[in-house]
Scaffold this motif. Structure first.
Motif, PDB file in Angstrom:
ATOM      1  N   GLU A   1       1.253   2.551  -3.054  1.00  0.00           N
ATOM      2  CA  GLU A   1       2.121   1.408  -3.319  1.00  0.00           C
ATOM      3  C   GLU A   1       3.186   1.792  -4.338  1.00  0.00           C
ATOM      4  OE1 GLU A   1      -2.204  -0.312  -3.483  1.00  0.00           O
ATOM      5  OE2 GLU A   1      -1.097   1.343  -4.358  1.00  0.00           O
TER       6      GLU A   1
ATOM      7  N   ARG B   1      10.238  -6.255  -4.863  1.00  0.00           N
ATOM      8  CA  ARG B   1       9.896  -5.799  -3.523  1.00  0.00           C
ATOM      9  C   ARG B   1       8.907  -4.657  -3.648  1.00  0.00           C
ATOM     10  NH1 ARG B   1      13.113  -2.267   0.909  1.00  0.00           N
ATOM     11  NH2 ARG B   1      12.434  -3.330   2.818  1.00  0.00           N
TER      12      ARG B   1
ATOM     13  N   SER C   1       6.439  -1.804  -1.894  1.00  0.00           N
ATOM     14  CA  SER C   1       6.371  -0.965  -0.702  1.00  0.00           C
ATOM     15  C   SER C   1       5.001  -0.342  -0.600  1.00  0.00           C
ATOM     16  CB  SER C   1       7.433   0.140  -0.750  1.00  0.00           C
ATOM     17  OG  SER C   1       8.734  -0.403  -0.790  1.00  0.00           O
ATOM     18  N   CYS C   2       4.576  -0.097   0.622  1.00  0.00           N
ATOM     19  CA  CYS C   2       3.281   0.528   0.874  1.00  0.00           C
ATOM     20  C   CYS C   2       3.441   1.536   1.998  1.00  0.00           C
ATOM     21  CB  CYS C   2       2.250  -0.524   1.256  1.00  0.00           C
ATOM     22  SG  CYS C   2       0.677   0.167   1.820  1.00  0.00           S
TER      23      CYS C   2
ATOM     24  N   ARG D   1       7.338  -4.885   8.033  1.00  0.00           N
ATOM     25  CA  ARG D   1       6.954  -3.490   8.215  1.00  0.00           C
ATOM     26  C   ARG D   1       8.092  -2.747   8.879  1.00  0.00           C
ATOM     27  NH1 ARG D   1       1.962  -2.691  10.581  1.00  0.00           N
ATOM     28  NH2 ARG D   1       2.644  -0.532  10.462  1.00  0.00           N
ATOM     29  N   ASP D   2       8.071  -1.457   8.696  1.00  0.00           N
ATOM     30  CA  ASP D   2       8.988  -0.566   9.391  1.00  0.00           C
ATOM     31  C   ASP D   2       8.278  -0.108  10.654  1.00  0.00           C
ATOM     32  OD1 ASP D   2      10.411   1.685  10.310  1.00  0.00           O
ATOM     33  OD2 ASP D   2      11.154   2.095   8.290  1.00  0.00           O
TER      34      ASP D   2
ATOM     35  N   THR E   1       4.753   1.909   7.179  1.00  0.00           N
ATOM     36  CA  THR E   1       5.218   1.395   5.897  1.00  0.00           C
ATOM     37  C   THR E   1       5.361  -0.113   5.973  1.00  0.00           C
ATOM     38  OG1 THR E   1       6.420   3.445   5.461  1.00  0.00           O
ATOM     39  CG2 THR E   1       7.043   1.517   4.176  1.00  0.00           C
TER      40      THR E   1
ATOM     41  N   TYR F   1       6.193  -3.798   3.526  1.00  0.00           N
ATOM     42  CA  TYR F   1       6.880  -4.282   2.341  1.00  0.00           C
ATOM     43  C   TYR F   1       6.404  -5.696   2.023  1.00  0.00           C
ATOM     44  CZ  TYR F   1       9.885  -0.516   3.936  1.00  0.00           C
ATOM     45  OH  TYR F   1      10.349   0.697   4.370  1.00  0.00           O
TER      46      TYR F   1
END
Length: 126
Positions: free
Chosen positions: A6, A19, A21-22, A72-73, A78, A80
């Protein structure tokens, strides 16, 4: 082995935004479910938001509805967590988690997640 990392925590004033991120890597499906949990001092770890592998299904805890957005991407593992209108009660360590298997359903219980990140501190000052 699966690694979950993270980032994005920090100190923010009430009403501000952060924000998180993971990123998941290793022996995990190329697109997997992801969940965000948080744990405040002296309290249990609770789910904040979760998303399924395709990103078309999400879940929010009541405390997060209307203020937080999970996304997500689709090209990588990934996720968020966009947090707006932050409150002092949002102060906690935020953890990202990944299950062993992806699903079209959203996982909302901590026992459904196998791999956890180290956590990122979010502090909201009043």
């Amino acid at each position: 082995q699966v690694q979950v990392v993270e980032s994005g925590g920090g100190l923010v004033q009430a009403g501000g935004s952060l924000r998180l991120s993971c990123a998941a890597s290793g022996r995990t499906p190329s697109t997997n479910n992801m969940g965000w949990f948080r744990q405040a001092p002296g309290k249990e770890r609770d789910i904040v938001a979760a998303i399924n592998w395709s990103g078309d299904s999400t879940y929010y805890a009541d405390s997060a509805k209307g203020r937080f957005t999970i996304s997500r991407d689709s090209t990588k593992n990934t996720a968020y967590l966009q947090m707006n209108s932050l409150k002092p009660e949002d102060t906690a360590v935020y953890y990202c988690a990944v299950p062993s298997y992806s699903s079209s359903s959203v996982y909302t219980a901590s026992y459904e997640y196998r791999y956890w990140g180290q956590g990122t501190q979010v502090t909201v000052s009043s």
